[in-house]
Write an enzyme that holds these catalytic residues in place. Structure first.
Site, PDB file in Angstrom:
ATOM      1  N   PRO B 185       0.809  -1.229   0.000  1.00  0.00           N
ATOM      2  CG  PRO B 185      -0.922  -1.568   1.553  1.00  0.00           C
ATOM      3  CD  PRO B 185       0.426  -2.111   1.132  1.00  0.00           C
ATOM      4  CG  ASP B 186       3.886   2.246   2.824  1.00  0.00           C
ATOM      5  OD1 ASP B 186       3.050   3.079   3.208  1.00  0.00           O
ATOM      6  OD2 ASP B 186       4.482   1.482   3.592  1.00  0.00           O
ATOM      7  CB  ILE B 187       4.466   0.384  -3.678  1.00  0.00           C
ATOM      8  CG1 ILE B 187       5.553  -0.319  -2.876  1.00  0.00           C
ATOM      9  CG2 ILE B 187       4.800   0.502  -5.151  1.00  0.00           C
ATOM     10  CD1 ILE B 187       6.932   0.066  -3.222  1.00  0.00           C
TER      11      ILE B 187
END
Lengths: 404, 416
Positions: B185-187
């Site tokens: 989810p950070d990417i």
């Protein structure tokens, strides 16, 4: 009236499945006008993918298709056929962007090779989205989400902390590589459009799904070159920082990522200050990592007695990055997402009202557009071709030749 | 308090060919999502200046892998901050806020990924910044978004996998839920931020209008799970963990190969591919076996089919299996680890990895720009910055401080 950030951009999407159509969906949400080109006959492969209401297959009612293609106009056209190729050329002449997912050898065979296409349409941004890219030894290879996921290096490190050693590499429980590629494709197209506004020139974008997915494992490269260590599913030793873990509750699981001391303090507070939490062996994140085998059972004994929703509230009130392991139902029914208006209902002539994710982000000046229904197969063929100047008789002839 | 850097328009004309040449981005981020957003913009030619401080260092400067001690040798930091410049401004000191505002006034874009209350609390909210820089594009990346009941909730990549249902869906059949091995989810949040900034810059170029962009990592990544969410909305189903298997395709899995830690993924879509697979593994008669006659039958009899395939793959390396199956038109691919990727001939020919030359670490490979715009390709102009490496450039050249003034502010830990 507010307009979209990509207002006025005309996109032709000749792509199936997830990657290309997801790029097209994003461009549409940002205000572009997208015409989807589907093969005559069966249409886009995702029309057969489902999920279908009541599991009854219907090419007009596949959930995946309805989501990925919401708000596009749709035509059936086979650009590889004589007649079809000419229509395709006219479509491109009036377009700014082409999204396509066909391998280079097939395009050459159909006399639609990319160099010629660019020569004929110098202003066109041609975004090719393929599993391995247009060049290189694997360029024509077949793939699926399983294959690109594992080839990109994501499977070798999944699951993070396997339940027992010697289990095989694992895929994500639902396809993600195609979506990653579509997202990156839309961003790359945005960049090419910025260039085009200054230079008037289009260009080719060669996006490889595998490379897009590799960005998610890129920090594994220094693990190998700095340390050196091959990142894998099995931790090489005790964790550097703890707790970062999935843990059981009375009614399921939750996940916590205690990156900082304040997170640990908050977690301990949310769990009612058990006295072992202040033992010297757990005094900082590094020590908790070294002594994780001792800490984990102590934590679990307490977490097993609480409900995940309560723990989520209590921990977040203390600033702890913690979340419940939600099911799709929990997400669809989530109050926060409802207040934000994330899920929206799209009314479709065949499938009826369908609830699906909406905006990817909220832009204040150029809001994400509420997308209308996905097109029926060939729904806009007549309208679009008449717009290109084809007469009813010419259209009939094209239909008879199987080009549209 | 006038910024002394060239105006964005002037810089743009001087800029190179890259799509974002001439744009200046102020990057006040930490962890993964925010830094990734800035790094992607830097690849595309933006000048990205990261504001950091010893008063609150980017966590990733001190997260493994390390190549030695100090703030400049963290592999996560160096991967996701490539191409940026770094200046140290202590945002906990009021004169630091004033300097940050001056820097932002000279820029085109601000990207930050604090909890939504933090920037307004510092006096750096969009409402304030837009008065200094009316056409500013500001992207705020947060776990749950800038509004709604969870707006102040903290979220990192792994708990967000859990929140969104990815963990619930991922795992071996009959086993517990597990994480995908990277905080995806950070990417996705960072990439979505970059995409939205590019779109907003197009709008600004046409209308002169800036804007505020609210990226909820939860919603950006939630888009990826439309399939499972729709299955719940349409059929009330909650999904289940089934290892590497698919809902329809079979065989669909990873098979053990002869090399240590060697596996090859195989995904068979239809009868033609299945017949090809059977020929390659020397079992052409299987196509006539009633258990494997069509896709639904193969799906029902996966438990019997998989050992047959694995008996063949175990005798060969993953690469042999991969190439033999691809030559026959079957979707297959080796399960790569990092050294495999670094040595892969396809990626070599494409130039997927580039050489990074970090001043403290020396040459080492790095994933290069992968938005492959052929006429205006991305480039990693510099390695991830040392902490405060560009203080002189930022404070003297851009903000016009005298060297003594900079030293005074350093001594009082405003620049720190």
């Amino acid at each position: 009236m507010q307009t979209g950030a990509l207002e006025g951009v005309r996109v032709i999407e000749w792509a199936e499945g997830i990657a290309g159509p997801f790029a097209g969906r994003i461009l549409a949400g940002l205000g572009a006008e997208v015409v989807k080109v589907e093969p005559p006959g069966g249409g886009d492969a995702s029309r057969r993918a489902g999920p279908f209401r009541g599991d009854v297959p219907d090419r007009e009612a596949s959930g995946l298709f309805l989501y990925l293609n919401a708000g596009k106009r749709g035509i059936t056209l086979d650009p590889a056929r004589p007649g079809g190729r000419e229509v395709f050329g006219k479509l491109l002449a009036g377009a700014d962007v082409l999204v396509l997912d066909k391998p280079a050898p097939a395009l050459r065979r159909w006399r639609l090779g990319l160099p010629g296409l660019q020569r004929r349409h110098p202003g066109l941004v041609v975004a090719s989205v393929t599993p391995f890219g247009l060049e290189g030894p694997y360029a024509g290879f077949k793939a699926s989400d399983l294959v690109t996921f594992h080839m990109a290096g994501l499977g070798f490190i999944t699951p993070r902390l396997p339940p027992s050693p010697d289990l095989p590499p694992l895929r994500a429980g639902t396809p993600i590589v195609g979506y990653l590629a579509g997202l990156n494709g839309a961003a790359a197209i945005g960049c090419a459009l910025l260039v085009r506004e200054l230079s008037g020139r289009g260009q080719l974008i060669d996006l490889a799904e595998m490379e897009c997915a590799m960005f998610a494992v890129a920090a594994g490269v220094p693990a190998y070159t700095y340390e050196p260590r091959v990142p894998s599913r099995q931790p090489a030793g005790p964790p550097a920082v703890a707790p970062i873990a999935l843990l059981p509750t009375a009614d399921g699981y939750f996940e916590v990522q205690c990156q900082e001391e304040e997170h640990w303090d908050g977690l301990v507070g949310a769990l009612g200050e058990p006295e072992w939490a202040r033992w010297e062996v757990f005094a900082d994140k590094g020590l908790r990592g070294q002594n994780w085998d001792a800490l984990r059972p102590l934590l679990e004994e307490v977490t097993r007695t609480v409900e995940k929703a309560r723990l989520f509230r209590e921990a977040q009130a203390r600033g702890v990055p913690l979340a419940p392991v939600n099911s799709p139902r929990d997400v669809v029914e989530c109050e926060h997402l409802r207040v934000r208006g994330f899920f929206e209902t799209v009314e479709h002539p065949v499938a009826g009202p369908v609830l699906m994710p909406g905006a990817l982000a909220q832009l204040t000046a150029t809001p994400w557009r509420a997308l209308g229904p996905a097109p029926l197969l060939g729904q806009h063929t007549t309208e679009v071709l008449e717009g290109l100047g084809y007469s009813k008789a010419e259209l009939l002839a094209l239909r008879q030749r199987g080009a549209v | 308090m006038t910024p002394t850097g060239a105006s964005p328009q002037r810089r743009r004309r001087r800029g190179g060919l890259r799509p974002l040449a001439g744009y200046r981005v102020i990057d006040i981020t930490y962890g993964w999502a925010g830094p990734i957003c800035g790094a992607l913009l830097a690849d595309m030619g933006a000048e990205v200046i990261k504001i950091e401080s010893n008063a609150r260092l980017d966590t990733c400067r001190f997260l493994p892998p390390f190549n030695g001690p100090g703030p400049n040798r963290g592999g996560q930091f160096n991967t996701y901050n490539r191409g940026k410049k770094s200046c140290t401004i202590n945002l906990k000191a009021p004169p630091g806020i004033a300097l940050a505002r001056r820097l932002i006034a000279s820029a085109d874009v601000v990207v930050e990924n604090f909890a939504p209350r933090v920037m307004p609390g510092l006096g750096l909210g969009y409402d304030v910044l837009r008065t200094l820089n009316p056409d500013l594009v500001m992207a705020s990346l947060s776990g749950f978004g800038a509004t709604g009941p969870y707006r102040d909730y903290v979220a990192f990549g792994l708990p967000l996998q859990a929140f969104l249902g990815l963990v619930h869906l991922t795992g071996y059949a009959g086993g517990p839920p597990v994480n995908v091995g990277t905080p995806i989810p950070d990417i996705v949040g960072g990439t979505t931020g970059a995409l939205m900034i590019v779109a907003a810059l197009r709008h600004r170029r046409r209308t002169g209008e800036g804007q505020f962009i609210d990226v909820s990592q939860c919603e950006a990544m939630g888009a990826f799970f439309a399939g499972p969410y729709l299955d719940y909305a349409l059929n009330g189903r909650e999904g289940q963990r089934r290892g590497n298997r698919d809902d329809a395709m079979a065989p669909h899995g990873v098979y053990r190969c002869a090399d240590p830690e060697g596996w090859c993924a195989v995904a068979v879509a239809g009868d033609q591919e299945f017949a090809a697979l059977c020929r390659v593994i020397g079992r052409p008669e299987l196509v006539d076996d009633a258990r494997f006659a069509d896709q639904p039958s193969r799906w029902r009899h996966q438990d019997e089919l998989e050992p047959i395939i694995e008996a063949w793959t175990r005798q060969r390396s993953k690469r042999e299996v991969f190439l033999a199956l691809q030559a026959a038109g079957v979707a297959a691919g080796p399960v790569h680890h990092i050294p495999d990727l670094l040595a892969d001939p396809h990626l070599k020919q494409r130039g997927t990895f580039i050489q990074d030359s970090h001043p403290e670490i020396g040459p080492n490979p790095m994933l290069g720009p992968f938005w492959r715009l052929q006429s205006t390709p991305g480039r990693v102009e510099r390695p991830a910055p040392l902490l405060g490496e560009h203080n002189g450039y930022v404070f003297q050249e851009l903000l016009g401080l005298a060297p003594e003034e900079q030293q005074r502010l350093e001594a009082s830990q405003v620049l720190w």
